[in-house]
Scaffold this active site. Structure first.
Site, PDB file in Angstrom:
ATOM      1  N   SER A  80       0.825  -1.204   0.000  1.00 50.03           N
ATOM      2  CA  SER A  80       0.000   0.000   0.000  1.00 50.03           C
ATOM      3  C   SER A  80       0.859   1.254   0.000  1.00 50.03           C
ATOM      4  O   SER A  80       0.348   2.344  -0.075  1.00 50.03           O
ATOM      5  CB  SER A  80      -0.911   0.015   1.220  1.00 50.03           C
ATOM      6  OG  SER A  80      -0.140   0.150   2.397  1.00 50.03           O
ATOM      7  N   GLU A 206      -3.403  -1.767  16.581  1.00 49.12           N
ATOM      8  CA  GLU A 206      -4.092  -1.739  15.291  1.00 49.12           C
ATOM      9  C   GLU A 206      -5.165  -0.655  15.271  1.00 49.12           C
ATOM     10  O   GLU A 206      -5.676  -0.253  16.318  1.00 49.12           O
ATOM     11  CB  GLU A 206      -4.837  -3.069  15.072  1.00 49.12           C
ATOM     12  CG  GLU A 206      -3.967  -4.237  14.703  1.00 49.12           C
ATOM     13  CD  GLU A 206      -4.842  -5.442  14.416  1.00 49.12           C
ATOM     14  OE1 GLU A 206      -4.731  -5.984  13.319  1.00 49.12           O
ATOM     15  OE2 GLU A 206      -5.642  -5.840  15.305  1.00 49.12           O
ATOM     16  N   GLY A 210      -9.559  -2.268  11.602  1.00 51.03           N
ATOM     17  CA  GLY A 210      -8.784  -3.392  11.065  1.00 51.03           C
ATOM     18  C   GLY A 210      -8.161  -4.188  12.197  1.00 51.03           C
ATOM     19  O   GLY A 210      -6.947  -4.319  12.296  1.00 51.03           O
ATOM     20  N   SER A 306       6.382   4.796  13.356  1.00 49.36           N
ATOM     21  CA  SER A 306       6.878   3.928  12.281  1.00 49.36           C
ATOM     22  C   SER A 306       7.066   4.600  10.930  1.00 49.36           C
ATOM     23  O   SER A 306       7.803   4.078  10.097  1.00 49.36           O
ATOM     24  CB  SER A 306       5.963   2.712  12.138  1.00 49.36           C
ATOM     25  OG  SER A 306       4.648   3.125  11.857  1.00 49.36           O
TER      26      SER A 306
END
Lengths: 323, 323
Positions: A80, A206, A210, A306
């Protein structure tokens, strides 16, 4: 080491493999955040990593271990966004041809960056197409080595080097919050923690929409989610993988989720207070540490920021919806 | 040292005075920016300074040198924002009462932060009121020591410590681009450069709408501007000061300007590519280095990213006007 589960020794080896090529990213702290949470938080700034996210670590580790023959044939991957950029960049540095299968709705900034690094982009429709099938077909037709975005031993080991550096720099931690999409970063981080800070509870985070990995973790049976609607575009993967699922079950202490509104507020809070541009997926760990149900007061807490690849057109839309 | 011009020795002394209290901020580099400009750019990240801008350096240097009697009485200052926060924070750390005269249209984030640090805020109207007169009146009425935002030897010397750290870290430079409002950061930087990198050409950068210092530099006669309309809210000062004007004339190599559209594009470029949140004023030096008429190719170039206090409501409005 095809489908053997990686260990912390593989993370150590990956650290050697990427040395001097990947950035050793800085660790940020914030008096404001510490005062707010009562904890002592250490933010590993993978938004400053090459390609703008941790993904370069695994990509370079995997590509640099290919044989001369594999390098000549080239690689194919599906992503993605951030893994796409990472493979494109790592392949550029190593002179390896690379084909990237990307969704048509990937943030424009990620697609442009991937092409900027010289990757050949093949688009697919998230609703209609199976990206793994496209990857396998290209691999078969053109002899390309398939490098999946997370379910690969070298990828997992490479991603674990971010947490490894964090422990090297700040010492043992009580908690470590790690964003979770397919679980590559999370399992790699847990491997590093197990070796370098055995008492540290590694928590995967998360987006609520999702939450397949959280459900998989609780039920100990692999759960999936189909094309979840969330601003965390790096965590829209349908499930953990054949390698990351058992690693998460064995080495991760807990899983938690964050809703999109909280995630965006945390992202903007990190921008305003810490002056760090992070993307929504990149702020998952921070959101759990600051707003989550797992207490951090009095604890030494690591957070992996991240990535920082945001599309300012999307940012404008998100800001417009704020009250 | 009331109104004596500070020297590089005062910058050295300020570096000692603020050691361990002010952050030694990191220096960022960017392959993307270097490839684009052909230069080797070093960005001094004062957006990570305490209070979100370089201003803390001068504020702490000035306040920590007050006599016990002056500390008891307290201080007053006037500022569009970052100096206000810096004085509020430095006073909090030193236990000194502080009154801040702020314009009614200062970014909300700056006013909230100033109050958050325990400063007493007195508002004035930019169009109608004279902030210096209000400051002098409060000083006379309440016995407060007036600490102006730039035209003060300890403030100038303190601001120079950012460039001093940059030279310490990266060595001599060919060029140094420095945002210019009232000229405190610029003159302090030029003093530091003179001592630590004598061949370095220090360039002050203003917004086009507030080009008083550029005109003053060219004509060698003090020029003023009235309430200029620019997104660089930290550089809307009406003129250089009694100290900063002669320092700029003597130690600065050149002055240049940047229009608001270029400034905003540069600011967003730094966000997207370098993952650093800078405010418009903070991006003045970067805009001149990347888009300016002074050649940087082949040169070692310093840029002071002077601050990162942006108001996201304003950011939304700026993004909405982008094509």
């Amino acid at each position: 080491m095809a489908n053997i589960l990686p260990t912390s020794a593989d993370v150590d080896s990956a650290a050697e493999q990427i040395r001097g090529v990947a950035h050793r990213t800085p660790v940020a702290t914030s008096r404001t955040v510490d005062a707010r949470t009562g904890g002592h938080l250490f933010f590993k700034c993978e938004n400053f990593q090459r390609g703008g996210a941790f993904k370069f670590r695994g990509a370079y580790n995997a590509l640099s271990r290919l044989s001369p023959d594999e390098r000549r044939r080239g690689v194919v991957t599906f992503s993605s966004g951030n893994h796409a950029q990472a493979i494109a960049l790592a392949g550029q540095l190593l002179g390896i041809p690379r084909v990237i299968v990307m969704p048509t709705d990937a943030p424009a900034v990620k697609r442009i960056a991937t092409e900027g690094y010289g990757g050949e982009v093949v688009l697919y429709d998230r609703e209609r197409d199976d990206r793994e099938a496209i990857g396998r077909r290209l691999s078969a037709e053109r002899g390309l080595v398939l490098i999946p975005p997370y379910d690969h031993p070298h990828i997992i080991a490479g991603q674990g080097t971010a947490a490894r550096e964090l422990f090297e720099e700040v010492g043992p931690l009580d908690l470590l919050f790690v964003p979770c999409g397919g679980g590559g970063l999370l399992s790699g981080s847990a491997l590093a923690a197990g070796a370098m800070s055995p008492g540290c509870r590694v928590v995967g985070v998360e987006p609520s929409a999702g939450d397949d990995a959280t459900r998989s973790f609780r039920t100990r049976t692999l759960q999936t989610v189909h094309n979840p609607k969330t601003v965390a575009d790096g965590a829209r993967t349908s499930s953990l993988g054949a390698l990351t699922f058992p690693l998460v079950l064995e080495h991760v202490a807990d899983m938690t989720t964050v809703d999109d509104a909280t995630l965006l507020e945390t992202m903007f809070y990190v921008w305003e207070r810490m002056k760090l541009v992070v993307e929504p997926t990149g702020a998952l760990g921070a959101a759990a540490a600051i707003h989550g149900s797992i207490p951090v007061a009095g604890k030494r807490v690591g957070v992996i920021l991240s990535g920082g690849n945001v599309d300012l057109t999307q940012v404008a839309a998100w800001l417009a919806t704020r009250s």
